[in-house]
Design a protein around this motif. Structure first.
Motif, PDB file in Angstrom:
ATOM      1  N   TRP A 133       6.969 125.312  50.208  1.00 17.51           N
ATOM      2  CA  TRP A 133       8.139 124.440  50.096  1.00 17.51           C
ATOM      3  C   TRP A 133       9.023 124.875  48.924  1.00 17.51           C
ATOM      4  O   TRP A 133      10.249 124.976  49.045  1.00 17.51           O
ATOM      5  CB  TRP A 133       7.653 122.997  49.901  1.00 17.51           C
ATOM      6  CG  TRP A 133       8.742 121.988  49.796  1.00 17.51           C
ATOM      7  CD1 TRP A 133       9.433 121.428  50.833  1.00 17.51           C
ATOM      8  CD2 TRP A 133       9.266 121.411  48.592  1.00 17.51           C
ATOM      9  NE1 TRP A 133      10.350 120.541  50.343  1.00 17.51           N
ATOM     10  CE2 TRP A 133      10.274 120.510  48.980  1.00 17.51           C
ATOM     11  CE3 TRP A 133       8.974 121.576  47.236  1.00 17.51           C
ATOM     12  CZ2 TRP A 133      11.003 119.776  48.049  1.00 17.51           C
ATOM     13  CZ3 TRP A 133       9.698 120.847  46.310  1.00 17.51           C
ATOM     14  CH2 TRP A 133      10.700 119.960  46.722  1.00 17.51           C
ATOM     15  N   THR A 134       8.385 125.168  47.768  1.00 18.02           N
ATOM     16  CA  THR A 134       9.128 125.595  46.579  1.00 18.02           C
ATOM     17  C   THR A 134       9.881 126.889  46.851  1.00 18.02           C
ATOM     18  O   THR A 134      11.040 127.045  46.451  1.00 18.02           O
ATOM     19  CB  THR A 134       8.175 125.799  45.381  1.00 18.02           C
ATOM     20  OG1 THR A 134       7.276 124.715  45.338  1.00 18.02           O
ATOM     21  CG2 THR A 134       8.929 125.892  44.081  1.00 18.02           C
ATOM     22  N   GLU A 135       9.204 127.816  47.538  1.00 18.74           N
ATOM     23  CA  GLU A 135       9.844 129.098  47.832  1.00 18.74           C
ATOM     24  C   GLU A 135      11.078 128.908  48.716  1.00 18.74           C
ATOM     25  O   GLU A 135      12.101 129.548  48.502  1.00 18.74           O
ATOM     26  CB  GLU A 135       8.845 130.028  48.519  1.00 18.74           C
ATOM     27  CG  GLU A 135       7.943 130.735  47.534  1.00 18.74           C
ATOM     28  CD  GLU A 135       7.139 131.796  48.227  1.00 18.74           C
ATOM     29  OE1 GLU A 135       7.265 132.963  47.850  1.00 18.74           O
ATOM     30  OE2 GLU A 135       6.391 131.444  49.155  1.00 18.74           O
ATOM     31  N   ARG A 136      10.955 128.025  49.715  1.00 15.74           N
ATOM     32  CA  ARG A 136      12.108 127.776  50.598  1.00 15.74           C
ATOM     33  C   ARG A 136      13.261 127.167  49.820  1.00 15.74           C
ATOM     34  O   ARG A 136      14.413 127.545  49.979  1.00 15.74           O
ATOM     35  CB  ARG A 136      11.689 126.873  51.773  1.00 15.74           C
ATOM     36  CG  ARG A 136      11.024 127.625  52.913  1.00 15.74           C
ATOM     37  CD  ARG A 136      11.000 126.788  54.180  1.00 15.74           C
ATOM     38  NE  ARG A 136      10.326 125.510  53.968  1.00 15.74           N
ATOM     39  CZ  ARG A 136       9.004 125.374  53.954  1.00 15.74           C
ATOM     40  NH1 ARG A 136       8.230 126.419  54.123  1.00 15.74           N
ATOM     41  NH2 ARG A 136       8.455 124.194  53.767  1.00 15.74           N
ATOM     42  N   ARG A 137      12.934 126.188  48.949  1.00 14.97           N
ATOM     43  CA  ARG A 137      13.967 125.547  48.132  1.00 14.97           C
ATOM     44  C   ARG A 137      14.651 126.574  47.228  1.00 14.97           C
ATOM     45  O   ARG A 137      15.880 126.584  47.093  1.00 14.97           O
ATOM     46  CB  ARG A 137      13.348 124.438  47.261  1.00 14.97           C
ATOM     47  CG  ARG A 137      13.051 123.160  48.001  1.00 14.97           C
ATOM     48  CD  ARG A 137      14.312 122.462  48.477  1.00 14.97           C
ATOM     49  NE  ARG A 137      15.255 122.177  47.386  1.00 14.97           N
ATOM     50  CZ  ARG A 137      15.211 121.094  46.630  1.00 14.97           C
ATOM     51  NH1 ARG A 137      14.276 120.190  46.836  1.00 14.97           N
ATOM     52  NH2 ARG A 137      16.089 120.905  45.687  1.00 14.97           N
ATOM     53  N   ALA A 138      13.837 127.454  46.639  1.00 13.88           N
ATOM     54  CA  ALA A 138      14.385 128.468  45.738  1.00 13.88           C
ATOM     55  C   ALA A 138      15.309 129.405  46.505  1.00 13.88           C
ATOM     56  O   ALA A 138      16.368 129.804  46.012  1.00 13.88           O
ATOM     57  CB  ALA A 138      13.255 129.253  45.080  1.00 13.88           C
ATOM     58  N   GLU A 139      14.909 129.729  47.731  1.00 12.22           N
ATOM     59  CA  GLU A 139      15.711 130.622  48.573  1.00 12.22           C
ATOM     60  C   GLU A 139      17.058 129.988  48.894  1.00 12.22           C
ATOM     61  O   GLU A 139      18.097 130.644  48.848  1.00 12.22           O
ATOM     62  CB  GLU A 139      14.937 130.920  49.863  1.00 12.22           C
ATOM     63  CG  GLU A 139      15.339 132.190  50.579  1.00 12.22           C
ATOM     64  CD  GLU A 139      15.247 133.419  49.682  1.00 12.22           C
ATOM     65  OE1 GLU A 139      16.226 134.168  49.626  1.00 12.22           O
ATOM     66  OE2 GLU A 139      14.195 133.619  49.031  1.00 12.22           O
ATOM     67  N   GLU A 140      17.033 128.659  49.199  1.00 10.75           N
ATOM     68  CA  GLU A 140      18.270 127.948  49.519  1.00 10.75           C
ATOM     69  C   GLU A 140      19.237 127.948  48.342  1.00 10.75           C
ATOM     70  O   GLU A 140      20.447 128.065  48.513  1.00 10.75           O
ATOM     71  CB  GLU A 140      17.962 126.488  49.906  1.00 10.75           C
ATOM     72  CG  GLU A 140      17.488 126.337  51.342  1.00 10.75           C
ATOM     73  CD  GLU A 140      16.833 124.981  51.556  1.00 10.75           C
ATOM     74  OE1 GLU A 140      17.087 124.054  50.749  1.00 10.75           O
ATOM     75  OE2 GLU A 140      16.066 124.864  52.525  1.00 10.75           O
ATOM     76  N   ARG A 141      18.688 127.780  47.158  1.00 15.03           N
ATOM     77  CA  ARG A 141      19.557 127.649  45.980  1.00 15.03           C
ATOM     78  C   ARG A 141      20.085 128.983  45.494  1.00 15.03           C
ATOM     79  O   ARG A 141      21.008 129.015  44.691  1.00 15.03           O
ATOM     80  CB  ARG A 141      18.788 126.948  44.847  1.00 15.03           C
ATOM     81  CG  ARG A 141      18.678 125.460  45.065  1.00 15.03           C
ATOM     82  CD  ARG A 141      17.939 124.801  43.944  1.00 15.03           C
ATOM     83  NE  ARG A 141      18.552 125.057  42.640  1.00 15.03           N
ATOM     84  CZ  ARG A 141      18.111 124.526  41.517  1.00 15.03           C
ATOM     85  NH1 ARG A 141      17.072 123.737  41.531  1.00 15.03           N
ATOM     86  NH2 ARG A 141      18.699 124.790  40.378  1.00 15.03           N
ATOM     87  N   ARG A 142      19.466 130.072  45.955  1.00 16.74           N
ATOM     88  CA  ARG A 142      19.838 131.376  45.427  1.00 16.74           C
ATOM     89  C   ARG A 142      21.234 131.781  45.901  1.00 16.74           C
ATOM     90  O   ARG A 142      21.653 131.466  46.977  1.00 16.74           O
ATOM     91  CB  ARG A 142      18.801 132.421  45.839  1.00 16.74           C
ATOM     92  CG  ARG A 142      18.772 133.602  44.907  1.00 16.74           C
ATOM     93  CD  ARG A 142      17.498 134.413  45.122  1.00 16.74           C
ATOM     94  NE  ARG A 142      16.366 133.779  44.455  1.00 16.74           N
ATOM     95  CZ  ARG A 142      15.110 133.956  44.864  1.00 16.74           C
ATOM     96  NH1 ARG A 142      14.850 134.672  45.917  1.00 16.74           N
ATOM     97  NH2 ARG A 142      14.125 133.378  44.206  1.00 16.74           N
ATOM     98  N   LEU A 149       9.959 131.222  38.837  1.00 14.16           N
ATOM     99  CA  LEU A 149      10.286 131.147  40.258  1.00 14.16           C
ATOM    100  C   LEU A 149       9.725 132.346  41.014  1.00 14.16           C
ATOM    101  O   LEU A 149       9.190 132.220  42.113  1.00 14.16           O
ATOM    102  CB  LEU A 149      11.813 131.097  40.423  1.00 14.16           C
ATOM    103  CG  LEU A 149      12.352 130.095  41.442  1.00 14.16           C
ATOM    104  CD1 LEU A 149      11.701 128.733  41.281  1.00 14.16           C
ATOM    105  CD2 LEU A 149      13.856 129.986  41.330  1.00 14.16           C
ATOM    106  N   THR A 209       2.830 123.303  49.032  1.00 11.99           N
ATOM    107  CA  THR A 209       3.779 123.110  47.932  1.00 11.99           C
ATOM    108  C   THR A 209       4.437 124.431  47.547  1.00 11.99           C
ATOM    109  O   THR A 209       5.650 124.488  47.308  1.00 11.99           O
ATOM    110  CB  THR A 209       3.062 122.513  46.699  1.00 11.99           C
ATOM    111  OG1 THR A 209       2.256 121.434  47.133  1.00 11.99           O
ATOM    112  CG2 THR A 209       4.050 122.045  45.659  1.00 11.99           C
TER     113      THR A 209
END
Lengths: 218, 215
Positions: free
Chosen positions: A209-218, A143, A206
């Protein structure tokens, strides 16, 4: 000029076939090289100094060789040892070997930055060996290195163009074929460049997008 | 592989080094010029440079070489393989160098520029005396890294028929039916060339540290 582009448009199926091959080749190479890179990173971080040193030499050596030369070595050099690969497989192998070294080094860098509390806590819970690596270490490492892995994927896409020299039917090869049959060099290669650009933009989007998703889940 | 084979490999090495050096000499200042256009936010030109950099960074060297070599004659500009190769390498590396220079310019401390302006320096003078002497030092490692990438990408010009190290190695291999020795020799030559660049960077950096107390 517009006539040139009309010719290319009429043969867009060939160009798109080349594009599909480039995508397929790059995705497959990325997937295998990531797995291999994860293993290389583990060796680079291991406490066995002999294995670690040897792997460092291998990785650094790989990073000094031009990709095309490696592709030639795999395609023309390996038959000396009785290993005969067709151009597709040789191209894929070269892409994998070359980029696994880079990805191994990228993952090692992210791993070195991982706080030791992570692994200490996992040890306390009884995680060891492969399970520790797969479940605890690898997810945050991957990640954290998503943007750099993205850059490497773009490099893989661009390296795959070299395989036209081995007559692998990828995007640049398709553009060359159209240009040599109908003599429309400008339109054929501009179309190829545009498609490469779209592909690289897609990788960048991509990654974002992945970075934003990772940020949300953190 | 015999002595003649080795000589032709060295000839290829000379071509690789020469073309790469010309590409670097042309591409580093060109990259700086492009970065300055974006830094100064010159309307329209700045956007054109942004698109140029984005497209060139996504274009494989092989594809760019083919485009330049086959398309330029098509629009009435005849071009030989060697000039086409130089153009390919320079245009490609300029796009990457632009981003390196631009990062250094964006990170540059604003108060220094304001102080230069307050002291009555024109923007050009401030750039020559204040900005440039500092940014080239911070950009050096990234620039050298890009130079090694350019050398590793240079075999792309083989598609134009130019006989560089890689192409020479393939030729020897197909003539002697023993491809491995020339490939290994070629690998060692590339290794040596790239090592020279990396060592030169280290030398310049340590000289800077000794001379000025900082890199």
């Amino acid at each position: 000029m517009s006539h040139e582009f009309a010719v290319v448009w009429a043969h867009k199926d060939r160009l798109l076939e080349g594009l599909a091959n480039t995508i397929w080749l790059s995705l497959l190479a990325t997937a295998i090289a990531l797995v291999l890179g994860a293993l290389i990173a583990a060796v680079l971080m291991s406490r066995l100094s002999v294995a670690r040193r040897a792997m460092q030499w291998l990785v650094d050596g790989m990073r000094c060789v031009p990709f095309l030369l490696l592709a030639y070595i795999v395609y023309y050099g390996l038959p000396t040892f009785g290993i005969r690969l067709n151009n597709w497989t040789a191209g894929l192998c070269a892409l994998v070997l070359y980029n696994a070294a880079y990805l191994g080094e990228i993952l090692r860098g992210a791993w070195a930055g991982l706080p030791s509390e992570y692994t200490d806590a996992a040890h306390a819970f009884g995680f060891q060996g492969l399970l520790l690596y797969r479940r605890i270490i690898l997810p945050p490492v991957i990640l954290a290195s998503v943007p750099i892995i993205g850059n490497q994927v773009i490099q893989i896409i661009k390296d795959s163009a070299f395989l036209t020299i081995l007559a692998v039917p990828e995007l640049t090869h398709a553009a060359s074929a159209i240009q040599s049959t109908y003599f429309v060099p400008f339109a054929a290669f501009v179309a190829a460049v545009a498609l490469y650009w779209v592909l690289c933009r897609a990788v960048e989007l991509t990654v974002g997008w992945t970075e934003r998703r990772a940020e949300e889940r953190r | 592989m015999n002595a003649a084979g080795f000589a032709s490999l060295l000839q290829g090495a000379a071509l690789t080094v020469m073309l790469s050096l010309i590409g670097i000499v042309a591409g580093v200042p060109l990259g700086l010029a492009l970065a300055l256009v974006r830094w100064a936010r010159i309307p329209l030109l700045s956007q054109v440079v942004a698109v140029y950099v984005s497209v060139l960074r996504a274009t494989p060297l092989v594809t760019l070489a083919l485009l330049i070599f086959f398309a330029l004659p098509n629009i009435g500009i005849p071009v030989d393989p060697i000039p086409a190769a130089i153009l390919t390498l320079s245009l490609n590396t300029a796009a990457f160098n632009c981003e390196i220079w631009r990062a250094a310019l964006t990170d540059f401390a604003k108060p220094q520029i304001e102080a230069a302006k307050a002291a009555g320096m024109t923007p050009g003078l401030a750039f020559r005396r204040i900005v440039f002497p500092q940014i080239w030092r911070t950009s050096l490692p990234a620039l050298v890294n890009e130079m090694t990438l350019l050398i590793k990408g240079s075999p792309a010009i083989a598609v134009l028929g130019a006989v560089d190290i890689t192409r020479a190695a393939v030729r020897i291999g197909s003539e002697t039916y023993e491809p491995l020795p020339p490939f290994i020799a070629a690998t060692i030559i590339y290794f040596a060339i790239i090592l020279v660049f990396v060592r030169a960077q280290r030398t310049i950096e340590s000289y800077m540290t000794r001379r000025f107390g900082f890199a």
